[in-house]
Design a protein around this motif. Structure first.
Motif, PDB file in Angstrom:
ATOM      1  N   HIS A  59       0.826  -1.271   0.140  1.00 38.57           N
ATOM      2  CA  HIS A  59      -0.105   0.113  -0.050  1.00 38.57           C
ATOM      3  C   HIS A  59       0.679   1.271  -0.046  1.00 38.57           C
ATOM      4  N   PRO A  60       0.635   2.173  -1.021  1.00 36.79           N
ATOM      5  CA  PRO A  60       1.346   3.563  -1.050  1.00 36.79           C
ATOM      6  C   PRO A  60       1.514   4.004   0.285  1.00 36.79           C
ATOM      7  N   CYS A 102     -10.774   6.392  -3.133  1.00 36.10           N
ATOM      8  CA  CYS A 102      -9.868   6.122  -1.964  1.00 36.10           C
ATOM      9  C   CYS A 102      -9.436   7.365  -1.301  1.00 36.10           C
ATOM     10  N   PHE A 130      -6.935   8.303   0.224  1.00 38.57           N
ATOM     11  CA  PHE A 130      -5.471   8.592   0.232  1.00 38.57           C
ATOM     12  C   PHE A 130      -5.244   9.419  -1.265  1.00 38.57           C
ATOM     13  N   HIS A 131      -6.273   9.384  -1.978  1.00 34.90           N
ATOM     14  CA  HIS A 131      -5.802   9.722  -3.401  1.00 34.90           C
ATOM     15  C   HIS A 131      -5.163  11.086  -3.767  1.00 34.90           C
ATOM     16  N   CYS A 158      -1.463  10.675  -3.009  1.00 33.51           N
ATOM     17  CA  CYS A 158      -0.820   9.410  -3.354  1.00 33.51           C
ATOM     18  C   CYS A 158       0.089   9.663  -4.647  1.00 33.51           C
ATOM     19  N   PHE A 200       0.666   6.966  -6.364  1.00 39.88           N
ATOM     20  CA  PHE A 200       0.446   6.327  -7.207  1.00 39.88           C
ATOM     21  C   PHE A 200      -0.807   6.556  -8.079  1.00 39.88           C
ATOM     22  N   ALA A 201      -1.520   7.453  -7.620  1.00 38.56           N
ATOM     23  CA  ALA A 201      -2.794   7.544  -7.812  1.00 38.56           C
ATOM     24  C   ALA A 201      -3.180   7.779  -9.323  1.00 38.56           C
ATOM     25  N   CYS A 245      -8.973   5.554  -8.919  1.00 39.61           N
ATOM     26  CA  CYS A 245      -8.672   6.279  -7.446  1.00 39.61           C
ATOM     27  C   CYS A 245      -9.788   7.182  -6.916  1.00 39.61           C
ATOM     28  N   PRO A 262     -11.415   1.688  -2.803  1.00 40.19           N
ATOM     29  CA  PRO A 262     -10.739   0.303  -2.878  1.00 40.19           C
ATOM     30  C   PRO A 262     -11.123  -0.498  -1.900  1.00 40.19           C
ATOM     31  N   CYS A 311      -5.932  -1.147  -1.876  1.00 38.74           N
ATOM     32  CA  CYS A 311      -5.561  -0.207  -2.847  1.00 38.74           C
ATOM     33  C   CYS A 311      -5.791  -0.939  -4.328  1.00 38.74           C
ATOM     34  N   HIS A 312      -6.341  -0.095  -5.242  1.00 35.72           N
ATOM     35  CA  HIS A 312      -6.836  -0.449  -6.452  1.00 35.72           C
ATOM     36  C   HIS A 312      -5.679  -1.219  -7.043  1.00 35.72           C
ATOM     37  N   PHE A 313      -4.396  -0.878  -6.810  1.00 35.29           N
ATOM     38  CA  PHE A 313      -3.124  -1.452  -7.593  1.00 35.29           C
ATOM     39  C   PHE A 313      -2.373  -2.013  -6.707  1.00 35.29           C
TER      40      PHE A 313
HETATM   41  S1  SF4 Z   1      -6.254   3.338  -4.604  1.00 35.84           S
HETATM   42 FE1  SF4 Z   1      -5.029   4.715  -5.723  1.00 35.84          FE
HETATM   43  S2  SF4 Z   1      -4.998   6.659  -4.487  1.00 35.84           S
HETATM   44 FE2  SF4 Z   1      -5.549   4.783  -3.191  1.00 35.84          FE
HETATM   45  S3  SF4 Z   1      -3.746   3.978  -2.380  1.00 35.84           S
HETATM   46 FE3  SF4 Z   1      -3.997   2.909  -4.295  1.00 35.84          FE
HETATM   47  S4  SF4 Z   1      -3.236   3.853  -5.734  1.00 35.84           S
HETATM   48 FE4  SF4 Z   1      -2.967   5.425  -4.232  1.00 35.84          FE
END
Ligand code: SF4
Ligand SMILES: Nc1ncnc2c1ncn2[C@@H]1O[C@H](COP(=O)(O)OP(=O)(O)OP(=O)(O)O)[C@@H](O)[C@H]1O
Ligand SMILES: [Mg+2]
Lengths: 341, 325
Positions: free
Chosen positions: A254-255, A294, A296-297, A300, A302-303, A309, A314, A327-329
């Motif tokens: 997780h980022p 999310c 946190f976007h 983030c 990575f968003a 995001c 997520p 996290c989606h990713f």
């Molecule tokens: S879902 Fe998107 S915004 Fe949220 S932590 Fe994962 S990459 Fe970052």
């Protein structure tokens, strides 16, 4: 601490725990659908920035939230549902089965009673001890938590104690009845590093003696690394990642967790002059007006916005054995070791 | 406990110069306003006036007059009333005794009432009774005590007597005893109710408000949460942890307010014909009775100093954090 975190039946099972507070601006979402369990003798570290809902969550477990709080979900202790239990049932459980060490020891000790009287009270509520027996039990507790000269300290008031001593006194009260679960809410935050280590050592010693399950709340991942078996990372009231200490420290998915890790000073990595301690950019979000998708976007790296995001919350999903990430990713994050720093 | 003793003795030492300075200033003020020999001057007896002036050192500067007065006072001679010719050392204690009774019962009842009302209101915040007490206390604070006293006489003494056709009213409103009665029995109690009510209505109102907010503060304190987390039953949480802390500021306010009660006494004692300090003050002032007024003001100042001292000491007793300073 204990090496074998078995699949044993959990002491405490929290599921879908949600806490909202009505405020003038709207509902404040302090805790959102948090699920986790603590097994006997296990130490779970709960990590998150200030305002991420750590204290509110522990207060919900103890039934200590103000009446205005809206609590849903489930908190089971030894299979018994605690949410909605009567005040009388809670009085029986609090301090004897589930005990708590609070964040600010000076404010949490009653200024007009001696430390001894307050420790003795914790014993007397749940055990049939009186007079000198009670006094001796309290003095022994002060001794157990490492307070030197306990019988003289017994007579003193909280303001006559140092910060570390006060925190030890809080721990003495909490362990007075060998609770099955001990919730320690940032027990070391206000203390300097040496005292911090001593207080953590006291907790470890107690756990070895009584196999207490410990829920250790902190915003310092470094503290967690030393003492916890598993870790739950919270952001804006939600659980963003959960797993064993190894999962979290070496294979975070997780980022936000990665950001926290990057901000830790590392002993195993030589620091160049140009290497600044990494800080997560931006501010934690408003809990009343949470970001869409999310939470946190906005911070983030990575968003993908606009996209998944900021479009979809997520879900917490399995990324390994006992390892979860919201996290989606999450899959991609794992493979980009060190991308954040 | 030794720290407690040093604390008290230090406060005690501080109050001695306060009393001395206050008594000098009061003496000065009364002497420069009223002439103690005024009656003799009216009689045109030059010799008697001269004797009076020498006895009281009236031709000396004020500090010398004060020393002379203080010297006599220490030896038990407080002078004579120009109004009644009685010894001041007999008049003031007699009046003081009535006043002390009123204050004693007044404070006792107010303290219990205020704590009970304040705690209830805080624990049942925004309940119907809480709103009722809040409303009642605003009325109590706003109503002038003399008016309250007169209404109380009418509603609780005169009207019930007429309706029920009693020979005697249930509550009396003249003095503290009827006729030859003595002691602290039913007759005494029936005399006390109305004056004590009149004297206390405002302080009950303000103390209960104070106690309510102090209790609300304390109920949300971290140490109250700690007590609950230990499994302390609610009753003990309220009494042993919350109330015990909420009383600290209240007791200080109480001790300070009791000194101020002397003002309220003038009205109460006048309405209910009680020959206490309030009445003595009004009569002496009207007659320009200088010797009595000096002693009256000094005794009153002494009371205020004593209660300030008591406030400090109680604060130290109740809050261990204060003692070190
Ligand atoms: S879902 Fe998107 S915004 Fe949220 S932590 Fe994962 S990459 Fe970052
Ligand atoms: N009684 C309450 N009414 C309204 N909001 C509250 C209440 N108690 C807590 N909150 C809010 O809930 C959020 C979470 O607070 P909490 O104390 O759980 O944070 P925390 O993670 O413990 O932070 P810290 O590390 O600073 O202790 C905060 O935004 C706080 O303002
Ligand atoms: Mg907190």
């Amino acid at each position: 601490m204990s090496e074998t975190v078995s699949a044993a039946e959990p002491m405490l099972e929290v599921s879908e725990l949600t806490v909202d507070f009505p405020t003038d601006d709207g509902l404040l979402h302090a805790v959102n659908h948090v699920t986790f369990g603590i097994a006997r003798g296990e130490t779970v570290g709960i990590v998150g920035e200030s305002g991420s809902g750590k204290s509110v969550m522990s207060m919900a477990i103890m039934g200590l939230l103000p009446k205005s709080a809206r609590v849903t979900g489930s908190v089971k202790f030894r299979g018994q549902e605690l949410l909605g239990a009567s005040e009388r049932d809670f009085e029986r459980i609090r301090g004897s089965e589930i005990a708590m060490v609070f964040q600010d020891a000076l404010a949490s000790l009653n200024p007009v009673h001696t430390v001894g009287a307050q420790v003795a009270e914790a014993v007397a509520i749940h055990q049939e001890l009186k007079g000198s027996e009670l006094r001796n039990a309290a003095i022994e507790l002060l001794d157990v938590v490492g307070i030197a000269n306990p019988s003289a300290r017994f007579e003193q008031y909280p303001h006559e104690f140092s910060g570390g001593m006060r925190q030890r006194a809080m721990i003495a009260m909490a362990i007075a009845n060998d609770p099955a679960v001990l919730i320690a809410d940032e027990p070391t935050t206000a203390l300097d590093v040496t005292i911090q280590a001593q207080v953590l050592e006291v907790l470890e010693r107690i756990q070895e003696r009584t196999s207490t399950s410990i829920m250790l709340i902190t915003h310092d991942l470094g503290v967690v690394a030393g003492v916890a078996d598993s870790v739950m990372v919270m952001y804006a009231g939600s659980q963003v990642e959960r797993g064993s200490v190894e999962d979290i420290f070496y294979e975070s998915r997780h980022p936000y967790t990665k950001g926290l890790l990057a901000s830790l000073p590392r002993m195993d990595r030589r620091m160049n002059k140009s290497d600044r301690l990494h800080q997560i950019e931006g501010q934690p979000p408003s809990l009343v007006f949470l970001p869409t998708g999310c939470a946190f976007h906005p911070r983030c790296a990575f968003a993908e916005t606009p996209g998944a995001c900021d479009g979809e919350v997520p879900a917490l999903r399995v990324v390994g054995d006992g390892h979860y990430s919201a996290c989606h990713f999450a899959d991609r994050i794992g493979s980009e070791e060190g991308a954040m720093s | 406990m030794p720290s407690m003793l040093t604390y008290i003795s230090r406060r005690l030492l501080f109050s001695i110069p306060v009393i001395l300075v206050a008594s000098f200033l009061l003496f000065w003020m009364v002497r420069s306003t009223f002439d103690p020999c005024v009656k003799l001057r009216a009689s045109k007896d030059v010799e008697a006036v001269a004797r009076c002036e020498t006895r009281l050192h009236l031709n000396d500067p004020i500090p010398m007059q004060y020393l002379g007065w203080a010297n006599d006072a220490v030896h038990g001679d407080l002078g004579q009333s120009s109004r009644t010719n009685e010894e001041v050392s007999a008049m003031v204690p007699r009046a003081l005794w009535y006043t002390v009774q009123l204050i004693f019962w007044g404070v006792l009842i107010s303290a219990f009432a205020a704590v009970a009302l304040g705690v209830y209101s805080a624990l049942k915040q925004y309940s119907v009774l809480d709103y009722t007490f809040t409303g009642a206390s605003f009325v109590g604070l706003a109503m002038p005590p003399f008016w309250f006293g007169l209404i109380a006489i009418e509603l609780l003494a005169i009207m019930p007597k007429q309706w029920l056709g009693l020979d005697e009213p249930l509550f009396y409103f003249v003095g503290l005893h009827s006729g030859a009665e003595k002691g602290f029995g039913a007759d005494y109690a029936r005399h006390l109710v109305l004056p004590v009510m009149t004297l206390t209505v405002q302080i009950i109102a303000s103390w209960s408000r104070f106690q309510r907010s102090s209790m609300l503060d304390v109920m949300s304190a971290d140490y109250v949460r700690t007590a609950r987390a230990k499994g302390v039953p609610r009753r003990d949480v309220v009494v042993h942890h919350a109330l015990r802390n909420a009383l600290v500021p209240l007791v200080t306010v109480m001790a300070l307010d009791i000194g101020a009660l002397f003002g309220g006494l003038i009205i109460t004692e006048t309405i209910f014909s009680i020959p206490g300090m309030g009445q003595l003050f009004v009569r002496s002032l009207q007659a320009g009775d200088a010797e009595v007024l000096v002693v009256w003001t000094v005794v009153t100042a002494g009371f205020i100093v004593v209660f300030n001292l008591l406030a400090d000491v109680l604060y130290g007793v109740m809050d261990p954090r204060v003692r070190v300073t």
